[in-house]
Motif scaffolding. Structure first.
Motif, PDB file in Angstrom:
ATOM      1  N   SER A  12     -82.475 -23.269  25.557  1.00 37.99           N
ATOM      2  CA  SER A  12     -81.112 -22.860  25.206  1.00 37.99           C
ATOM      3  C   SER A  12     -80.518 -21.943  26.274  1.00 37.99           C
ATOM      4  O   SER A  12     -79.349 -22.082  26.636  1.00 37.99           O
ATOM      5  CB  SER A  12     -81.085 -22.185  23.841  1.00 37.99           C
ATOM      6  OG  SER A  12     -81.900 -21.039  23.846  1.00 37.99           O
ATOM      7  N   PHE A  13     -81.313 -21.009  26.819  1.00 44.06           N
ATOM      8  CA  PHE A  13     -80.801 -20.159  27.891  1.00 44.06           C
ATOM      9  C   PHE A  13     -80.522 -20.976  29.145  1.00 44.06           C
ATOM     10  O   PHE A  13     -79.546 -20.722  29.857  1.00 44.06           O
ATOM     11  CB  PHE A  13     -81.774 -19.023  28.201  1.00 44.06           C
ATOM     12  CG  PHE A  13     -81.543 -17.809  27.356  1.00 44.06           C
ATOM     13  CD1 PHE A  13     -80.459 -16.989  27.574  1.00 44.06           C
ATOM     14  CD2 PHE A  13     -82.428 -17.483  26.335  1.00 44.06           C
ATOM     15  CE1 PHE A  13     -80.243 -15.868  26.796  1.00 44.06           C
ATOM     16  CE2 PHE A  13     -82.230 -16.368  25.565  1.00 44.06           C
ATOM     17  CZ  PHE A  13     -81.137 -15.554  25.778  1.00 44.06           C
ATOM     18  N   GLY A  14     -81.363 -21.952  29.432  1.00 41.53           N
ATOM     19  CA  GLY A  14     -81.123 -22.814  30.585  1.00 41.53           C
ATOM     20  C   GLY A  14     -79.842 -23.609  30.443  1.00 41.53           C
ATOM     21  O   GLY A  14     -79.050 -23.734  31.391  1.00 41.53           O
ATOM     22  N   ALA A  19     -74.072 -24.278  31.670  1.00 41.48           N
ATOM     23  CA  ALA A  19     -72.674 -24.319  31.234  1.00 41.48           C
ATOM     24  C   ALA A  19     -71.834 -23.312  32.018  1.00 41.48           C
ATOM     25  O   ALA A  19     -70.709 -23.614  32.431  1.00 41.48           O
ATOM     26  CB  ALA A  19     -72.586 -24.040  29.732  1.00 41.48           C
ATOM     27  N   VAL A  20     -72.391 -22.120  32.252  1.00 39.55           N
ATOM     28  CA  VAL A  20     -71.666 -21.112  33.031  1.00 39.55           C
ATOM     29  C   VAL A  20     -71.483 -21.586  34.469  1.00 39.55           C
ATOM     30  O   VAL A  20     -70.401 -21.432  35.061  1.00 39.55           O
ATOM     31  CB  VAL A  20     -72.391 -19.755  32.964  1.00 39.55           C
ATOM     32  CG1 VAL A  20     -71.808 -18.764  33.967  1.00 39.55           C
ATOM     33  CG2 VAL A  20     -72.320 -19.182  31.564  1.00 39.55           C
ATOM     34  N   VAL A  21     -72.528 -22.184  35.051  1.00 38.97           N
ATOM     35  CA  VAL A  21     -72.426 -22.700  36.423  1.00 38.97           C
ATOM     36  C   VAL A  21     -71.402 -23.833  36.484  1.00 38.97           C
ATOM     37  O   VAL A  21     -70.597 -23.907  37.427  1.00 38.97           O
ATOM     38  CB  VAL A  21     -73.805 -23.173  36.925  1.00 38.97           C
ATOM     39  CG1 VAL A  21     -73.678 -23.952  38.218  1.00 38.97           C
ATOM     40  CG2 VAL A  21     -74.730 -21.987  37.105  1.00 38.97           C
ATOM     41  N   PHE A  22     -71.405 -24.699  35.478  1.00 45.02           N
ATOM     42  CA  PHE A  22     -70.441 -25.792  35.429  1.00 45.02           C
ATOM     43  C   PHE A  22     -69.022 -25.239  35.320  1.00 45.02           C
ATOM     44  O   PHE A  22     -68.094 -25.716  35.987  1.00 45.02           O
ATOM     45  CB  PHE A  22     -70.775 -26.711  34.242  1.00 45.02           C
ATOM     46  CG  PHE A  22     -69.956 -27.953  34.185  1.00 45.02           C
ATOM     47  CD1 PHE A  22     -68.946 -28.091  33.246  1.00 45.02           C
ATOM     48  CD2 PHE A  22     -70.177 -28.992  35.073  1.00 45.02           C
ATOM     49  CE1 PHE A  22     -68.183 -29.236  33.192  1.00 45.02           C
ATOM     50  CE2 PHE A  22     -69.409 -30.136  35.024  1.00 45.02           C
ATOM     51  CZ  PHE A  22     -68.410 -30.267  34.086  1.00 45.02           C
ATOM     52  N   TRP A  23     -68.834 -24.211  34.498  1.00 44.39           N
ATOM     53  CA  TRP A  23     -67.538 -23.570  34.355  1.00 44.39           C
ATOM     54  C   TRP A  23     -67.099 -22.952  35.678  1.00 44.39           C
ATOM     55  O   TRP A  23     -65.948 -23.056  36.085  1.00 44.39           O
ATOM     56  CB  TRP A  23     -67.629 -22.525  33.252  1.00 44.39           C
ATOM     57  CG  TRP A  23     -66.361 -21.767  32.970  1.00 44.39           C
ATOM     58  CD1 TRP A  23     -65.086 -22.171  33.204  1.00 44.39           C
ATOM     59  CD2 TRP A  23     -66.262 -20.479  32.389  1.00 44.39           C
ATOM     60  NE1 TRP A  23     -64.198 -21.211  32.803  1.00 44.39           N
ATOM     61  CE2 TRP A  23     -64.896 -20.156  32.298  1.00 44.39           C
ATOM     62  CE3 TRP A  23     -67.191 -19.573  31.921  1.00 44.39           C
ATOM     63  CZ2 TRP A  23     -64.443 -18.959  31.757  1.00 44.39           C
ATOM     64  CZ3 TRP A  23     -66.739 -18.384  31.378  1.00 44.39           C
ATOM     65  CH2 TRP A  23     -65.383 -18.088  31.312  1.00 44.39           C
ATOM     66  N   TRP A  24     -68.035 -22.308  36.369  1.00 43.78           N
ATOM     67  CA  TRP A  24     -67.720 -21.708  37.668  1.00 43.78           C
ATOM     68  C   TRP A  24     -67.308 -22.785  38.677  1.00 43.78           C
ATOM     69  O   TRP A  24     -66.356 -22.610  39.429  1.00 43.78           O
ATOM     70  CB  TRP A  24     -68.929 -20.936  38.186  1.00 43.78           C
ATOM     71  CG  TRP A  24     -68.733 -20.410  39.571  1.00 43.78           C
ATOM     72  CD1 TRP A  24     -68.067 -19.294  39.950  1.00 43.78           C
ATOM     73  CD2 TRP A  24     -69.197 -21.034  40.776  1.00 43.78           C
ATOM     74  NE1 TRP A  24     -68.101 -19.161  41.315  1.00 43.78           N
ATOM     75  CE2 TRP A  24     -68.788 -20.224  41.841  1.00 43.78           C
ATOM     76  CE3 TRP A  24     -69.921 -22.192  41.040  1.00 43.78           C
ATOM     77  CZ2 TRP A  24     -69.077 -20.529  43.159  1.00 43.78           C
ATOM     78  CZ3 TRP A  24     -70.214 -22.492  42.358  1.00 43.78           C
ATOM     79  CH2 TRP A  24     -69.778 -21.676  43.404  1.00 43.78           C
ATOM     80  N   ALA A  25     -68.044 -23.905  38.699  1.00 46.36           N
ATOM     81  CA  ALA A  25     -67.740 -24.982  39.648  1.00 46.36           C
ATOM     82  C   ALA A  25     -66.353 -25.569  39.375  1.00 46.36           C
ATOM     83  O   ALA A  25     -65.602 -25.866  40.308  1.00 46.36           O
ATOM     84  CB  ALA A  25     -68.808 -26.071  39.571  1.00 46.36           C
ATOM     85  N   ILE A  26     -66.027 -25.750  38.107  1.00 51.06           N
ATOM     86  CA  ILE A  26     -64.707 -26.278  37.770  1.00 51.06           C
ATOM     87  C   ILE A  26     -63.616 -25.272  38.146  1.00 51.06           C
ATOM     88  O   ILE A  26     -62.551 -25.641  38.623  1.00 51.06           O
ATOM     89  CB  ILE A  26     -64.633 -26.661  36.274  1.00 51.06           C
ATOM     90  CG1 ILE A  26     -65.484 -27.890  36.033  1.00 51.06           C
ATOM     91  CG2 ILE A  26     -63.207 -26.903  35.829  1.00 51.06           C
ATOM     92  CD1 ILE A  26     -65.553 -28.312  34.596  1.00 51.06           C
ATOM     93  N   SER A  27     -63.900 -23.973  37.981  1.00 53.11           N
ATOM     94  CA  SER A  27     -62.890 -22.965  38.311  1.00 53.11           C
ATOM     95  C   SER A  27     -62.619 -22.910  39.810  1.00 53.11           C
ATOM     96  O   SER A  27     -61.569 -22.438  40.229  1.00 53.11           O
ATOM     97  CB  SER A  27     -63.318 -21.592  37.798  1.00 53.11           C
ATOM     98  OG  SER A  27     -64.386 -21.088  38.570  1.00 53.11           O
ATOM     99  N   ARG A  28     -63.538 -23.398  40.631  1.00 55.48           N
ATOM    100  CA  ARG A  28     -63.302 -23.453  42.075  1.00 55.48           C
ATOM    101  C   ARG A  28     -62.309 -24.566  42.422  1.00 55.48           C
ATOM    102  O   ARG A  28     -61.571 -24.467  43.381  1.00 55.48           O
ATOM    103  CB  ARG A  28     -64.609 -23.678  42.841  1.00 55.48           C
ATOM    104  CG  ARG A  28     -65.526 -22.508  42.826  1.00 55.48           C
ATOM    105  CD  ARG A  28     -64.877 -21.405  43.610  1.00 55.48           C
ATOM    106  NE  ARG A  28     -65.593 -20.162  43.405  1.00 55.48           N
ATOM    107  CZ  ARG A  28     -65.188 -19.025  43.863  1.00 55.48           C
ATOM    108  NH1 ARG A  28     -64.069 -18.937  44.536  1.00 55.48           N
ATOM    109  NH2 ARG A  28     -65.859 -17.939  43.633  1.00 55.48           N
ATOM    110  N   VAL A  29     -62.326 -25.631  41.640  1.00 58.23           N
ATOM    111  CA  VAL A  29     -61.428 -26.752  41.885  1.00 58.23           C
ATOM    112  C   VAL A  29     -60.094 -26.506  41.203  1.00 58.23           C
ATOM    113  O   VAL A  29     -59.030 -26.692  41.786  1.00 58.23           O
ATOM    114  CB  VAL A  29     -62.061 -28.077  41.397  1.00 58.23           C
ATOM    115  CG1 VAL A  29     -61.095 -29.230  41.549  1.00 58.23           C
ATOM    116  CG2 VAL A  29     -63.360 -28.338  42.130  1.00 58.23           C
ATOM    117  N   VAL A  30     -60.160 -26.086  39.936  1.00 51.27           N
ATOM    118  CA  VAL A  30     -58.961 -25.816  39.151  1.00 51.27           C
ATOM    119  C   VAL A  30     -58.805 -24.296  39.069  1.00 51.27           C
ATOM    120  O   VAL A  30     -59.785 -23.585  38.840  1.00 51.27           O
ATOM    121  CB  VAL A  30     -59.094 -26.414  37.733  1.00 51.27           C
ATOM    122  CG1 VAL A  30     -57.869 -26.122  36.902  1.00 51.27           C
ATOM    123  CG2 VAL A  30     -59.376 -27.891  37.800  1.00 51.27           C
TER     124      VAL A  30
END
Length: 107
Positions: A12-14, A19-30
Motif C-alpha cells: 500500500s505504501f508503494g 501515485a504521488v510520483v505519477f501526480w508529480w509527472a503529470i504536473s510537469r506536463v500540465v
C-alpha cells in the motif's frame, strides 16, 4: 536476495508512493499548483521511504549465532536408585481420583 511473502502495508505504501510520483509527472506536463500541504505529504512519504530502506538494509546484516550443542544428563536426586525414583514420579503423575478409587477397592 531471498523471496518473501507479500506484505500488504509495504504494497500500500508503494502504491501510494507511485501515485504521488505519477501526480508529480503529470504536473510537469500540465500546470498544476501544488498546495503547501502537498509538500508536507511528499516530505512524509520520502521520510517513510527512507525509514523503510534503512530497515531493509539493517535486517539483512543480522549475524546468525553458531548452533549450541547441549548434552542431556539425567540425574536422580539424593541416594535413590533410578527405579525407585521413576516409581515415585509415576505415582505423582497419577490422577488422585484413580488412586482414591484403587484405595477404596482394596478396603
Amino acid at each position: 536476495m531471498k523471496p518473501h511473502r507479500m506484505d500488504a502495508v509495504s504494497l500500500s505504501f508503494g502504491l501510494l508512493f507511485l501515485a504521488v510520483v505519477f501526480w508529480w509527472a503529470i504536473s510537469r506536463v500540465v500546470t498544476l499548483h501544488l498546495p503547501a500541504i502537498g509538500w508536507v505529504v511528499a516530505g512524509g512519504l520520502i521520510f517513510f521511504g527512507m525509514v523503510g530502506l534503512l530497515g531493509a538494509i539493517r535486517s539483512g546484516r543480522r549475524e546468525v549465532p553458531a548452533p549450541v550443542t547441549a548434552q542431556a544428563v539425567v540425574e536422580t536426586p539424593g541416594d535413590l536408585p533410578p527405579e525407585m525414583h521413576a516409581s515415585i514420579v509415576q505415582e505423582l503423575l497419577e490422577d488422585p481420583a484413580t488412586r482414591f478409587d484403587k484405595d477404596r477397592e482394596k478396603d
